[in-house]
Design an enzyme around this catalytic site. Sequence first.
Site, short mmCIF file in Angstrom:
data_model
loop_
_atom_site.label_atom_id
_atom_site.label_comp_id
_atom_site.label_asym_id
_atom_site.label_seq_id
_atom_site.Cartn_x
_atom_site.Cartn_y
_atom_site.Cartn_z
N GLY A 15 0.84 -1.21 0.00
CA GLY A 15 0.00 0.00 0.00
C GLY A 15 0.87 1.25 0.00
O GLY A 15 1.88 1.30 0.69
N ARG A 76 1.12 -5.22 -5.92
CA ARG A 76 1.35 -6.46 -5.18
C ARG A 76 1.58 -7.53 -6.23
O ARG A 76 0.90 -7.54 -7.25
CB ARG A 76 0.15 -6.76 -4.28
CG ARG A 76 -0.03 -5.70 -3.19
CD ARG A 76 -1.11 -6.04 -2.19
NE ARG A 76 -1.07 -5.10 -1.06
CZ ARG A 76 -1.95 -4.12 -0.87
NH1 ARG A 76 -2.94 -3.94 -1.70
NH2 ARG A 76 -1.84 -3.32 0.18
N ASP A 107 6.02 -5.35 6.10
CA ASP A 107 6.62 -6.64 6.45
C ASP A 107 6.76 -7.58 5.25
O ASP A 107 7.80 -8.20 5.04
CB ASP A 107 5.74 -7.36 7.47
CG ASP A 107 5.95 -6.83 8.87
OD1 ASP A 107 6.89 -6.04 9.06
OD2 ASP A 107 5.17 -7.21 9.75
N GLY A 108 5.67 -7.70 4.49
CA GLY A 108 5.65 -8.61 3.34
C GLY A 108 6.71 -8.20 2.32
O GLY A 108 7.40 -9.06 1.74
N THR A 130 4.08 2.32 5.71
CA THR A 130 2.67 1.93 5.78
C THR A 130 1.94 2.88 6.71
O THR A 130 2.48 3.25 7.76
CB THR A 130 2.47 0.48 6.29
OG1 THR A 130 1.08 0.30 6.61
CG2 THR A 130 3.29 0.16 7.52
N ASP A 132 -0.41 2.06 8.49
CA ASP A 132 -0.98 1.28 9.60
C ASP A 132 -0.13 1.26 10.87
O ASP A 132 -0.62 0.86 11.92
CB ASP A 132 -1.23 -0.17 9.17
CG ASP A 132 -2.39 -0.30 8.20
OD1 ASP A 132 -3.09 0.71 7.98
OD2 ASP A 132 -2.60 -1.39 7.67
N ASP A 134 2.03 -0.79 11.65
CA ASP A 134 2.01 -2.16 12.19
C ASP A 134 3.28 -2.95 11.88
O ASP A 134 3.22 -4.15 11.67
CB ASP A 134 0.77 -2.90 11.68
CG ASP A 134 0.75 -3.04 10.17
OD1 ASP A 134 1.53 -2.34 9.49
OD2 ASP A 134 -0.04 -3.85 9.65
N ARG A 176 -6.24 -2.93 8.69
CA ARG A 176 -6.83 -4.25 8.49
C ARG A 176 -6.62 -5.13 9.71
O ARG A 176 -7.51 -5.80 10.18
CB ARG A 176 -6.19 -4.90 7.25
CG ARG A 176 -6.95 -6.08 6.76
CD ARG A 176 -6.60 -6.54 5.37
NE ARG A 176 -5.37 -6.02 4.82
CZ ARG A 176 -5.22 -5.72 3.53
NH1 ARG A 176 -6.22 -5.86 2.70
NH2 ARG A 176 -4.05 -5.29 3.09
N GLY A 190 -11.50 12.70 20.83
CA GLY A 190 -12.36 12.62 22.01
C GLY A 190 -13.53 11.65 21.81
O GLY A 190 -14.67 11.94 22.18
#
Length: 326
Positions: A15, A76, A107-108, A130, A132, A134, A176, A190
């Site tokens: 992404g 991808r 990671d991938g 990314t 994310d 993550d 995701r 908030g």
Amino acid sequence: MSNQIKKIAVLTSGGDAPGMNAAIRAVVRTAMYKGLEVKGVMRGYQGLLEGEIVDMDSKSVSDIIQKGGTVLYTARSKEFATDEGKAKAAEILKKEGIEGLVVIGGDGSFKGAQGLSHIGGINVVGIPGTIDLDISCTDYTIGFDTAVNTAMEAIDKIRDTSTSHERCSVIEVMGRSAGYIALWCGIANGAEDVLLPEKFDNDYDKLIAHIKDTKAKGKKHHIVINAEGIGHSTSLAKRIEEETGMETRATILGHMQRGGSPTCKDRVYASIMGAYAVDLLAEGKTDRVVCHKDGKFVDYSIDEGLAMTKTIDEYMYEVSLHLGRS
Ligand code: F6P
């Protein structure tokens, strides 16, 4: 210069994320500064397999630091996931005389890079990109800061109309399998409730009881931030409306969170990571991932980086809960 590497390339994979262009620019300009030749691989590993390799120079990265997306495009690739695909990709790089590759992605993408190094003998360095957040080995990933600010601004707007109509709003943010955008927005906006894939126990009855409670206390709105990993925001909104009697709307923010001009932090950190990656390749290193950990830019072996685990900060999560509930 002690290194033997003369030519490197850079690609973006997975992404896209705001700030990737700043990293590409830093890779290209640092390589040139060090006297290395530098190429760009278009469309990630898929483009590599199709030989989409272009010349890069200082000019080809002019006027991109402020732009979202990635000028190298991204994709991808199923073919690259196989050992044969990686061997073929390494051959293509070698034919071009490319000995080192900077991979900007998740990671991938790093696992793929590792394959290029182990199977094909190409020196590789990963940069975490990314929205994310993550990637376990780093506290910072390119794009998160911009994405979370984009989401926060959008949620502020939804909050205005939610209050005017005295409604509940379920707002789905990206992630995701990671709830970092949801958690940060939960605190920054908030929100009364934040649903994270790492934490949510599927106790929808508790959520509904909380909405009834805030309504009874006279609150003018109820904001539920729902991470994409939990999803089903539209049916959740319907259920909330049915069970609480509070008019409820769902908004899925979607891919608007991945676009836009990068924040200052994303431009600066991505630039430093791009330069750092080239430093590593120039030192003859391979299988490394550039990270930001405990306030410092560092590098780990890809194996070490991939083996690390990351969890939602318990205290931060607790704060998001008690600020939303009291
Ligand atoms: O990895 C970033 C991310 O935006 C995730 O939050 C989301 O689930 C996924 O990418 C969406 O991917 P795509 O653009 O292929 O729909």
